[in-house]
Design an enzyme around this catalytic site. Structure first.
Site, PDB file in Angstrom:
ATOM      1  N   GLN A  47       0.821  -1.212   0.000  1.00 27.70           N
ATOM      2  CA  GLN A  47       0.000   0.000   0.000  1.00 27.70           C
ATOM      3  C   GLN A  47       0.857   1.264   0.000  1.00 27.70           C
ATOM      4  OE1 GLN A  47       1.158  -1.531   2.569  1.00 27.70           O
ATOM      5  NE2 GLN A  47      -0.033  -1.233   4.408  1.00 27.70           N
ATOM      6  N   ALA A  86      -7.005  -1.345  10.031  1.00 27.37           N
ATOM      7  CA  ALA A  86      -7.966  -0.301  10.395  1.00 27.37           C
ATOM      8  C   ALA A  86      -7.645   1.058   9.772  1.00 27.37           C
ATOM      9  CB  ALA A  86      -8.091  -0.186  11.926  1.00 27.37           C
ATOM     10  N   ARG A  88      -5.081   2.818   9.763  1.00 29.91           N
ATOM     11  CA  ARG A  88      -4.544   3.665  10.830  1.00 29.91           C
ATOM     12  C   ARG A  88      -3.093   4.047  10.637  1.00 29.91           C
ATOM     13  NH1 ARG A  88      -1.264   0.976  13.951  1.00 29.91           N
ATOM     14  NH2 ARG A  88      -1.551   2.069  15.917  1.00 29.91           N
ATOM     15  N   THR A  90      -1.085   5.694   8.328  1.00 32.48           N
ATOM     16  CA  THR A  90      -0.682   7.079   8.036  1.00 32.48           C
ATOM     17  C   THR A  90      -0.980   7.975   9.240  1.00 32.48           C
ATOM     18  OG1 THR A  90      -1.062   6.784   5.685  1.00 32.48           O
ATOM     19  CG2 THR A  90      -1.051   9.044   6.497  1.00 32.48           C
ATOM     20  N   LYS A 285      -5.066  12.037   7.127  1.00 34.59           N
ATOM     21  CA  LYS A 285      -5.892  11.095   7.895  1.00 34.59           C
ATOM     22  C   LYS A 285      -5.583   9.671   7.402  1.00 34.59           C
ATOM     23  CE  LYS A 285      -9.759  13.556   7.207  1.00 34.59           C
ATOM     24  NZ  LYS A 285     -11.124  14.129   7.371  1.00 34.59           N
ATOM     25  N   GLY A 288      -7.156   3.714   3.309  1.00 32.62           N
ATOM     26  CA  GLY A 288      -7.201   2.307   2.903  1.00 32.62           C
ATOM     27  C   GLY A 288      -8.587   1.732   2.721  1.00 32.62           C
ATOM     28  N   GLU A 289      -9.170   1.228   3.812  1.00 34.19           N
ATOM     29  CA  GLU A 289     -10.466   0.551   3.713  1.00 34.19           C
ATOM     30  C   GLU A 289     -11.603   1.444   3.202  1.00 34.19           C
ATOM     31  OE1 GLU A 289     -10.337  -2.077   7.701  1.00 34.19           O
ATOM     32  OE2 GLU A 289      -9.579  -0.030   7.733  1.00 34.19           O
TER      33      GLU A 289
END
Lengths: 340, 163
Positions: A47, A86, A88, A90, A285, A288-289
């Site tokens: 990613q 989750a 989280r 970054t 912020k 991803g998901e």
């Protein structure tokens, strides 16, 4: 015949859970050649999170991304991380990395300030240099300052920090509280062709507008959004785990578990919304998901726009869409016969 | 055991294999060329794609003995010590891969396409990559990279004809 339709869906997604401890930690070491080393427990799975973390450290220290050597995911040497989960990394790990780099920078500023004849808070970093704000010509190379910090001041430029979005239990009576540190938002619009004689759906185009805070690396944000949309297309139209009566999966293979190929993938236009979150590293912020949350809803709304039917179980296979079209026609036929 | 002799990335190679050995296992286990990936092993995912006599092939579906006397190109045959193959370079520049597991197969499929059709349409590119599954990227940046390589080739050919 093929009928075209458009559908829209909006979503929000939480970043940085607070209902239990959710820490990340980082160590940053500034080297005597002006490069830096970052230790982080988080994991790169393609990613681009290690690139993002290197960019964050580089920005904080005023050096190039290539000058940041990242050591990751080694339980012998790197700090424990809650995980590349989750969406989280970054936000949480990025904050830890930035804070660690800031601490190392503070040591460098304390060393450089008397040499440049100013107070440390009058200094800034830029292009591998520590310089006086407003007087960039009065500067020292960051490597020279790191060497002096170690060799003369006896205070090597190291920083370690952790970041934990303030843990806050929900109110047991009301269920209210602040379960996450921040939130991201997105809107996606899908354009589809539905063949009303076969129920086949082709997704032609998806336009995706995402707020992820300030994008640290826009190309990687696009990659996440495009990948999420392919997962959303599969979720909407193709992917389904099938089980027999004993609970054994009957399609545990790619022959019968259908996922999108390059032919199923629509044209994607990614729009990254201007945004800044003051609690994130350089305003970032996460992304991803959240990218695959709105896609299926937008596609199902587009199917409704095209042929007027609501399919309420996923995936919306050709069989289901055709059955819904047939049921609608039968209903309309009845109404016609009844003269209503 | 059967003796097979084939050309792999321009070099003559010989091995003694049991009859059921696939070309993929020959490449990975006998020749140590682990760039071609073992994904599904039944021809669904394309992670094992190599070129045989210029055509892209799922090497998990071809027996090693069927490759006897033929010319095989794997992902290891594309780059030189000096430079990446243009497809590899553009895939890197555009961030076309994420986890990368499908990458060797995708790049070989794209090379087989461009060797045969240096100026493909987007539809032709999508068609050529349709046998290679990718779970991460949504294919968009791969298609962009293949188009960019084709465009660069076209520019080169135009410049050549002018000169």
């Amino acid at each position: 015949m093929k009928r075209r339709g458009r559908g829209i869906a909006c979503m929000w997604y939480p970043i940085g859970f607070t209902v239990s401890a959710n820490p990340s930690a980082a160590v940053v070491k500034v080297n005597e050649d002006g490069t830096a080393t970052l230790l982080t427990g988080t994991v790169e799975t393609g990613q681009g999170s290690l690139t993002i973390l290197a960019q964050i450290v580089a920005q904080e220290l005023g050096i190039a991304t290539d000058d940041v050597h990242v050591v990751s995911a080694d339980t012998d040497t790197t700090p424990m991380d809650t995980g590349a989960i989750a969406s989280r990394t970054t936000y949480v790990t990025g904050n830890a990395a930035r804070l660690a780099a800031e601490k190392a920078k503070k040591i460098l500023f304390d060393v450089a300030a008397p040499l440049l004849g100013v107070k440390p808070d009058h200094l800034e970093v830029s292009d591998h240099k520590i310089q006086i704000k407003g007087f960039p010509s009065r500067s020292l190379h960051i490597g020279d300052v790191a060497e002096r910090a170690r060799g003369v001041n006896g205070d090597p430029p190291l920083g370690s920090a952790s970041f934990n979005p303030a843990t806050a239990a929900l109110d047991p009576e009301t269920g209210q509280g602040k379960p996450f540190a921040t939130y991201v938002y997105a809107t996606q619009i899908a354009e589809v062709d539905v063949d009303d004689e076969t129920g086949e759906v082709e997704v032609l185009r998806v336009v995706a507008s995402h707020d992820c805070g300030t994008p640290i690396n826009p190309m990687l944000v696009e990659g996440q959004v495009e990948g999420g949309i392919s997962m959303g297309v599969g979720f909407a139209l193709e992917e389904e785990m099938l089980f027999d009566a004993n609970g054994r999966q009957i399609n545990p293979n790619l022959t019968n578990y259908i996922m999108p190929t390059s032919l199923d993938m629509p044209k994607v236009e990614v729009d990254i919304v201007d945004s800044y979150d003051p609690t994130g590293p350089f305003g970032a912020k996460g992304v991803g998901e959240p990218t695959c949350v709105a896609t299926a809803a937008a596609i199902l709304n587009a199917i409704h726009d095209a042929v007027g039917v609501r399919v309420t179980s996923l995936p919306a296979t050709s069989e289901k869409v055709y059955a819904a079209i047939k049921a609608k026609r039968a209903q309309e036929g009845k109404r016609l016969a009844a003269g209503t | 055991m059967a003796k097979v002799t084939l050309t792999v990335n321009g070099e003559a190679r010989t091995a003694s294999v049991s009859p059921e050995t696939t070309l993929l296992r020959l490449l990975r286990e006998e020749f140590g060329l682990t760039g071609s990936k073992l994904g599904c092993d039944v021809g669904d995912c394309g992670a094992c794609t190599v070129m045989v006599d210029g055509k892209s092939v799922n090497s998990c579906l071809m027996l090693a003995v069927q490759a006897d006397g033929r010319d095989v190109v794997t992902i290891e045959g594309l780059a030189t010590m000096e430079r990446l193959h243009p497809l590899q370079q553009l895939f890197e520049d555009k961030g076309s891969l994420q986890c990368g597991f499908c990458g060797p197969g995708i790049i070989i499929s794209a090379k087989a396409l461009l060797d045969e059709n240096p100026d493909p349409t987007e539809e032709e590119i999508r068609d050529a990559l349709a046998g290679n599954l990718c779970r991460c990227t949504g294919y968009s940046k791969m298609i962009e990279a293949v188009r960019a390589v084709a465009r660069a080739g076209r520019d080169e050919r135009t410049a050549g004809s002018v000169a």
